[in-house]
Write a protein that holds these residues in place. Structure first.
Motif, short mmCIF file in Angstrom:
data_model
loop_
_atom_site.label_atom_id
_atom_site.label_comp_id
_atom_site.label_asym_id
_atom_site.label_seq_id
_atom_site.Cartn_x
_atom_site.Cartn_y
_atom_site.Cartn_z
N LEU A 154 -1.34 2.77 -1.44
CA LEU A 154 -0.74 2.88 -0.11
C LEU A 154 0.37 1.85 0.09
O LEU A 154 1.40 2.16 0.70
CB LEU A 154 -1.81 2.75 0.97
N LEU A 155 0.18 0.64 -0.42
CA LEU A 155 1.25 -0.37 -0.35
C LEU A 155 2.48 0.11 -1.10
O LEU A 155 3.60 0.00 -0.61
CB LEU A 155 0.78 -1.68 -0.97
N LEU A 156 2.27 0.63 -2.29
CA LEU A 156 3.39 1.11 -3.11
C LEU A 156 4.09 2.29 -2.45
O LEU A 156 5.31 2.40 -2.51
CB LEU A 156 2.91 1.46 -4.52
N LEU A 157 3.32 3.15 -1.81
CA LEU A 157 3.91 4.27 -1.09
C LEU A 157 4.77 3.76 0.07
O LEU A 157 5.89 4.25 0.29
CB LEU A 157 2.83 5.21 -0.57
N GLY A 158 4.29 2.76 0.78
CA GLY A 158 5.07 2.16 1.86
C GLY A 158 6.38 1.57 1.37
O GLY A 158 7.37 1.54 2.09
N LEU A 159 6.39 1.15 0.10
CA LEU A 159 7.61 0.61 -0.50
C LEU A 159 8.49 1.72 -1.09
O LEU A 159 9.54 1.43 -1.66
CB LEU A 159 7.24 -0.40 -1.60
N GLY A 160 8.03 2.97 -0.98
CA GLY A 160 8.82 4.09 -1.49
C GLY A 160 8.67 4.31 -2.98
O GLY A 160 9.42 5.08 -3.57
N GLN A 161 7.71 3.68 -3.60
CA GLN A 161 7.48 3.81 -5.04
C GLN A 161 6.45 4.90 -5.28
O GLN A 161 5.30 4.64 -5.63
CB GLN A 161 7.03 2.48 -5.63
N VAL A 162 6.89 6.15 -5.12
CA VAL A 162 5.95 7.27 -5.12
C VAL A 162 5.24 7.46 -6.45
O VAL A 162 4.05 7.80 -6.47
CB VAL A 162 6.62 8.58 -4.65
N GLU A 163 5.91 7.26 -7.56
CA GLU A 163 5.25 7.47 -8.86
C GLU A 163 4.19 6.40 -9.11
O GLU A 163 3.10 6.71 -9.57
CB GLU A 163 6.27 7.52 -10.00
N ASN A 164 4.52 5.15 -8.80
CA ASN A 164 3.52 4.08 -8.94
C ASN A 164 2.36 4.32 -7.98
O ASN A 164 1.20 4.10 -8.33
CB ASN A 164 4.16 2.71 -8.67
N ALA A 165 2.66 4.75 -6.77
CA ALA A 165 1.62 5.03 -5.78
C ALA A 165 0.72 6.17 -6.28
O ALA A 165 -0.51 6.06 -6.23
CB ALA A 165 2.24 5.40 -4.44
N ARG A 166 1.34 7.22 -6.77
CA ARG A 166 0.59 8.37 -7.27
C ARG A 166 -0.37 7.95 -8.38
O ARG A 166 -1.53 8.37 -8.43
CB ARG A 166 1.56 9.45 -7.76
N GLU A 167 0.11 7.11 -9.28
CA GLU A 167 -0.71 6.64 -10.40
C GLU A 167 -2.00 5.98 -9.91
O GLU A 167 -3.07 6.23 -10.44
CB GLU A 167 0.11 5.65 -11.23
N HIS A 168 -1.89 5.16 -8.87
CA HIS A 168 -3.08 4.47 -8.37
C HIS A 168 -3.93 5.36 -7.47
O HIS A 168 -5.16 5.27 -7.52
CB HIS A 168 -2.67 3.19 -7.63
N LEU A 169 -3.31 6.20 -6.68
CA LEU A 169 -4.08 7.05 -5.78
C LEU A 169 -4.89 8.11 -6.52
O LEU A 169 -5.93 8.54 -6.04
CB LEU A 169 -3.15 7.72 -4.76
N PHE A 170 -4.40 8.52 -7.68
CA PHE A 170 -5.10 9.55 -8.46
C PHE A 170 -5.82 8.96 -9.68
O PHE A 170 -6.22 9.70 -10.57
CB PHE A 170 -4.12 10.63 -8.93
N SER A 171 -6.00 7.66 -9.73
CA SER A 171 -6.61 7.03 -10.90
C SER A 171 -8.11 7.29 -10.95
O SER A 171 -8.75 7.58 -9.94
CB SER A 171 -6.33 5.53 -10.91
#
Length: 159
Positions: free
Chosen positions: A29-46
């Motif tokens: 969620l932090l990474l998504l807030g920073l606009g880093q969708v691929e990094n966010a996706r990696e953690h959200l779907f881990s």
């Protein structure tokens, strides 16, 4: 604006306990807030987990707007680029220095120098994170994009 510290803490928790799923969602969620969708996706779907519906919708909306922003930039459609950058911020990437820089670039191309400077001021307020330094935005390193836009603004101002 303590994103860097929070990201480091979550990354350390994950490094120490790779299967500790409770650290991955807030990091995503932090990474998504920073606009880093691929990094966010990696953690959200881990670890085989799937984010809740609201998080999934936010991730999809931010991704869609960033993709449209990228397309508009490639086509030099600055009005659409500005609109999509604002929409990405409103959809959940509300702490993204790259999206602030994107707005600044669009304003600059639309000959709105004061607005461009204002957006760059916001972009520079964010502390760069290690994750941001490794991610890409418009095909260049995220931090490099901010300097690229700042250089364009400085040039327009005759600096």
């Amino acid at each position: 604006m303590r994103y860097t510290e929070a990201i480091k803490e979550f990354e350390e928790a994950i490094r120490l306990a790779p299967t500790y799923a409770q650290a991955r969602k807030p990091l995503g969620l932090l990474l998504l807030g920073l606009g880093q969708v691929e990094n966010a996706r990696e953690h959200l779907f881990s670890l085989g987990h799937k984010p809740d519906q609201a998080t999934l919708q936010k991730l999809q909306a931010v991704t869609e707007h960033i993709n449209k922003c990228t397309d508009a930039r490639r086509l030099e459609d600055w009005t659409t680029m500005l609109k999509e950058a604002k929409a990405a911020i409103t959809s959940g990437a509300d702490s993204s220095p790259q999206l602030c820089a994107c707005q600044a670039e669009a304003h600059l191309k639309l000959h709105q120098l004061k607005e461009a400077e204002s957006c760059m001021y916001k972009a520079r307020m964010y502390e760069p994170s290690a994750a941001a330094c490794q991610s890409k935005f418009f095909g260049m390193l995220s931090e490099a994009y901010i300097f690229f836009v700042q250089a364009q603004i400085d040039s327009a101002l005759g600096k």
